[in-house]
Motif scaffolding. Structure first.
Motif, short mmCIF file in Angstrom:
data_model
loop_
_atom_site.label_atom_id
_atom_site.label_comp_id
_atom_site.label_asym_id
_atom_site.label_seq_id
_atom_site.Cartn_x
_atom_site.Cartn_y
_atom_site.Cartn_z
N ASP A 186 34.43 55.97 31.84
CA ASP A 186 35.40 56.81 32.54
C ASP A 186 36.65 56.03 32.89
O ASP A 186 37.78 56.55 32.79
N VAL A 187 36.50 54.77 33.30
CA VAL A 187 37.66 53.95 33.64
C VAL A 187 38.54 53.70 32.42
O VAL A 187 39.77 53.84 32.46
N LEU A 188 37.91 53.33 31.30
CA LEU A 188 38.68 53.01 30.10
C LEU A 188 39.38 54.23 29.53
O LEU A 188 40.57 54.19 29.19
N THR A 189 38.64 55.34 29.41
CA THR A 189 39.27 56.55 28.85
C THR A 189 40.30 57.14 29.78
O THR A 189 41.33 57.64 29.35
N GLY A 190 40.06 57.06 31.09
CA GLY A 190 41.04 57.58 32.05
C GLY A 190 42.33 56.78 32.02
O GLY A 190 43.43 57.35 32.05
N ALA A 191 42.21 55.45 31.97
CA ALA A 191 43.40 54.61 31.91
C ALA A 191 44.16 54.82 30.60
O ALA A 191 45.40 54.85 30.58
N ALA A 192 43.45 54.98 29.51
CA ALA A 192 44.11 55.21 28.22
C ALA A 192 44.84 56.54 28.21
O ALA A 192 45.96 56.65 27.71
N GLY A 193 44.21 57.56 28.79
CA GLY A 193 44.88 58.86 28.83
C GLY A 193 46.08 58.89 29.73
O GLY A 193 47.02 59.66 29.51
#
Length: 322
Positions: free
Chosen positions: A156-163
Motif C-alpha cells: 500500500d505504501v509503495l503503490t500509494g506513493a507511486a500514484g
C-alpha cells in the motif's frame, strides 16, 4: 480446458457432405459449437456477403461437452467499426471455477505507473514519500499474520506513493507494435464513414453512397493493416535470423519472448458423472467412490463369492473414497 474457434467455411446446419463431416467431427471430439445453441443471443448468422444477399453460420466457438455448464453468455455481435471482415464477431463469457484463494483478485485496482517517463524530481518525491510513510508505520514479523499484514502495508505504501508522485501511463486502445500514424489515419477514415453509414440506417445496397464509401474505407484499412502487420513480422524474422548468425544468446532471448507460454488451468478440468460435471477434487473422489460401490452391487453372484475379488473391490472403493 480446450477452446476450439475459428472460421470453418462450413455450416453444421446444412445437409451437405462437408456439413455432415463437420458434425461427425464435433460428435467424435465431444465439442459443442456454443453459438449454435438456442441460448446464443444477437444475430443468427456469422457471415454476410458484401451485397447482403447471402448469410450463413460458418464461424464457431466450441467447448467440450463437459464444460458447457460454465458458459454464462453467448452473443453474435452486429457489424462493428473495428470489424474489418465480412464475418461477425462472436463473444462467449465463461465462468471459471476457483477452488482456492490463489487467483483471487484484490478489489483495489491501480493505474499503470509511467516509470520510464518519471523525472528526477518525481523520483525524489517518491523516495521521500515512501521514507516518511515507513517511518510512521510500526510493524513486527513474529507470526504468519503479522508478516501478511506487513506485506500488505508495504504494498500500500509503495503503490500509494507511486500514484501520488509519478504520472500514470495513458490507456492505449491499440497496443500493436506496427500501429503507426498512417494506420491510425486509415482507421479514423473508416470509423467516420461507418458512422455515416449507421446514421443512414445501415443500408446494404451497392447503389447506396454511404454503404459503398464505408466498404471502400474498410477495405483500405484492412489492406493497410495487413501490410503493416506483415512488414512487422518480416522485420522480426530478419532480426531473429541475424541474431542466430551473430549471437546465440540474443537469438534465444528473442525466440522465447515470442513463444506463447503454456498455462494449464486445472480449475476447469473435471469429470462428468451422469449429467453433472464435477470439478472439485473432493467431489470427484466421492463420485468415484459411489461409482465403484454401484459397480460392485451389480456384479454377478459367482464373482462376488470369491473373497479375493470382494476384498480387492472393497479396498479399491475405500481408497478412492478416502
Amino acid at each position: 480446458m480446450v477452446i476450439l474457434m475459428g472460421d470453418f467455411n462450413c455450416s453444421v446446419l446444412d445437409d451437405k457432405p462437408r456439413s455432415l463431416l463437420l458434425r461427425q467431427f464435433f460428435s467424435d471430439s465431444q465439442n459443442i459449437p456454443v453459438n449454435c445453441l438456442s441460448a446464443c443471443n444477437g444475430m443468427k448468422s456469422t457471415f454476410v456477403s458484401y451485397d447482403g444477399v447471402y448469410e450463413s453460420v460458418i464461424d464457431y466457438i466450441c467447448l467440450s461437452s463437459d464444460c458447457i455448464d460454465l458458459v454464462s453468455h453467448c452473443e453474435i455481435l452486429d457489424d462493428d467499426c473495428l470489424n474489418v471482415s465480412r464475418h461477425r464477431p462472436i463473444t462467449v463469457s465463461i465462468n471459471f471455477p476457483v477452488s482456492d484463494g490463489k487467483f483471487n483478485i484484490s478489489e483495489k485496482s491501480f493505474k499503470r505507473i509511467s516509470w520510464k517517463r518519471a523525472t528526477d524530481a518525481q523520483i525524489s518525491d517518491y523516495v521521500g514519500n515512501v521514507t516518511n510513510s515507513l517511518n510512521q508505520c510500526t510493524y513486527v514479523c513474529d507470526s504468519k499474520e503479522s508478516i501478511d499484514s506487513t506485506y500488505t502495508m508495504l504494498c500500500d505504501v509503495l503503490t500509494g506513493a507511486a500514484g501520488t508522485c509519478i504520472g500514470h501511463r495513458p490507456f492505449q486502445s491499440h497496443l500493436k507494435p506496427y500501429w503507426d500514424s498512417g494506420l491510425c489515419e486509415y482507421h479514423k477514415h473508416m470509423r467516420y464513414y461507418r458512422s455515416q453509414w449507421c446514421r443512414a440506417g445501415r443500408p446494404r445496397n451497392k447503389t447506396n453512397t454511404q454503404y459503398m464509401s464505408y466498404k471502400t474505407a474498410k477495405r483500405d484499412f484492412r489492406r493497410a493493416h495487413r501490410k503493416s502487420a506483415n512488414g512487422h513480422m518480416m522485420q522480426l524474422n530478419r532480426e531473429i535470423d541475424e541474431s542466430a548468425e551473430i549471437n546465440t544468446n540474443d537469438f534465444w532471448k528473442q525466440v522465447n519472448t515470442r513463444r506463447m507460454a503454456y498455462n494449464c488451468n486445472k480449475s476447469t478440468s473435471g469429470i462428468k458423472f451422469g449429467e453433472i460435471a464435477h470439478r472439485d477434487q473432493k467431489a470427484i473422489t466421492e463420485q468415484w467412490g459411489f461409482y465403484f460401490q454401484d459397480y460392485i452391487r451389480h456384479l454377478p453372484l459367482n464373482i462376488l463369492m470369491t473373497n479375493g475379488v470382494i476384498m480387492c473391490h472393497k479396498t479399491l472403493g475405500n481408497c478412492v473414497r478416502h
